[in-house]
Write a protein that holds these residues in place. Structure first.
Motif, short mmCIF file in Angstrom:
data_model
loop_
_atom_site.label_atom_id
_atom_site.label_comp_id
_atom_site.label_asym_id
_atom_site.label_seq_id
_atom_site.Cartn_x
_atom_site.Cartn_y
_atom_site.Cartn_z
N CYS A 151 -0.06 4.54 1.79
CA CYS A 151 -1.10 5.53 2.51
C CYS A 151 -0.54 6.88 2.25
O CYS A 151 0.84 7.09 2.51
N LEU A 175 0.63 -1.28 -0.05
CA LEU A 175 0.17 0.05 0.01
C LEU A 175 0.86 1.27 -0.01
O LEU A 175 2.16 1.20 0.25
N ASN A 217 -1.09 -4.41 7.84
CA ASN A 217 -2.49 -3.68 7.29
C ASN A 217 -3.31 -4.48 7.16
O ASN A 217 -4.41 -3.83 6.37
N TRP A 221 8.75 2.16 0.95
CA TRP A 221 8.01 1.83 -0.19
C TRP A 221 8.16 2.78 -1.11
O TRP A 221 7.93 2.66 -2.48
S1 SF4 Z 1 3.92 0.80 5.79
FE1 SF4 Z 1 1.67 0.66 6.75
S2 SF4 Z 1 0.77 2.88 6.78
FE2 SF4 Z 1 2.60 2.99 5.37
S3 SF4 Z 1 1.80 2.73 3.46
FE3 SF4 Z 1 2.20 0.55 4.02
S4 SF4 Z 1 0.09 -0.06 4.98
FE4 SF4 Z 1 0.07 2.16 4.77
#
Ligand code: SF4
Ligand SMILES: C[S@@+](CC[C@H](N)C(=O)[O-])C[C@H]1O[C@@H](n2cnc3c(N)ncnc32)[C@H](O)[C@@H]1O
Ligand SMILES: Nc1nc2[nH]cc(C(=O)O)c2c(=O)[nH]1
Ligand SMILES: [Mg+2]
Length: 250
Positions: A39, A37, A129, A48
């Motif tokens: 976020c 993800l 998550n 990421w």
């Molecule tokens: S590490 Fe957790 S909070 Fe950060 S983008 Fe990934 S899912 Fe979202």
């Protein structure tokens, strides 16, 4: 295993658990790299947000985020070295986080069995998550799951951030807690809908203000106290942000 890099080594640090039902307990954190993800408000985007990685966001991606060179912020570490580094701490509570730790479950299982061979008393928490299914072996090995499903405020589309089968498993898992990041009334309505849809009992729900500073935590948190009292949810703060600010490795 691909871990987040801090200075010249893996992001492993001894601190106090800042979030969730075990907040305040001394714990050793180890942070995996990679996440499925993106976020918008993620305070750990160095795991990421790499050059060349397109946003999975909707269009107004936060321009404040700069991209990282993957080689600068990740490090490949052999399991044996991870076990050696973690076992050097006297603390036997270890929190696996990331990024999304459930993207590398096989390697974690080797780390967990390596540590338990040294001391069967290790307790493992996982920050996840809630989009990746735990294997039966991983589920059995972990003592506590801090599942943080993402709401619309994350900027992620529902089909990306909501995995019904995974949520159903964790909703029935006695070792799992659900920690929602919220800012205000619109998120409260969504949490009500989300927990009803996925059969998540109020007693397993924690609501945590979105924020990377005490001011943000206060602004968002105060608006959430009433709804927690009304719905029987546990209010959860971010101790580490209050104590040490938005710093890595704390
Ligand atoms: S590490 Fe957790 S909070 Fe950060 S983008 Fe990934 S899912 Fe979202
Ligand atoms: C960095 S994530 C890593 C684990 C996993 N990817 C997850 O999201 O649960 C760890 C925790 O920090 C929370 N978090 C990240 N950025 C935040 C922010 N700006 N405000 C509040 N919580 C945040 C996430 O929701 C999650 O509960
Ligand atoms: N002290 C402290 N507590 C935490 N709880 C969850 C964290 C995370 O990044 O997963 C975290 C973190 O980064 N630091
Ligand atoms: Mg954190």
């Amino acid at each position: 295993m691909l871990l987040s890099r801090l200075n010249d080594g893996p992001e492993i640090f001894f601190t106090l658990q800042g979030e969730g039902v075990s907040a305040g307990l001394p714990a050793v954190f180890i942070r995996a790299a990679l996440c499925n993800l993106h976020c918008r408000w993620c305070d750990t985007d160095h795991t990421w947000n790499f050059e060349g990685t397109p946003w999975k966001h909707d269009k107004d991606a936060d321009p404040a985020y700069r991209k990282h060179r993957k080689a600068d912020v990740t490090i490949e570490v052999p399991v044996a070295e991870i076990v050696a580094r973690l076992s050097a701490f006297p603390c036997r509570r270890v929190i696996l986080t990331g990024g999304e730790p459930l993207l590398q479950q096989e390697a974690w299982l080797e780390v967990i069995s390596g540590l338990r061979a040294i001391d069967p008393g290790y307790v493992f928490e996982v920050e996840t998550n809630g989009t990746r299914m735990p294997t039966p072996e991983f589920r059995a090995a972990v003592n506590q799951f801090n599942v943080s499903p993402k709401l619309a405020n994350s900027g992620m589309e529902a089909r990306t951030r909501v995995a019904p089968a995974v949520l159903a498993l964790f909703a029935a898992e006695p070792k799992a807690w659900f920690k929602f990041v919220a800012r205000g009334p619109e998120d409260v309505a969504e949490i009500l809908e989300f927990t009803a849809e996925h059969d998540i009992p109020a007693g397993k729900v924690l609501v945590m203000p979105e924020g990377r500073s005490a001011a943000e935590l206060d602004r968002h948190g105060l608006a959430l106290t009433g709804p927690c009292m009304e719905h029987g949810w546990r209010f959860c703060d971010r101790l580490h942000v209050r104590l040490w600010g938005d710093k890595r490795g704390v």
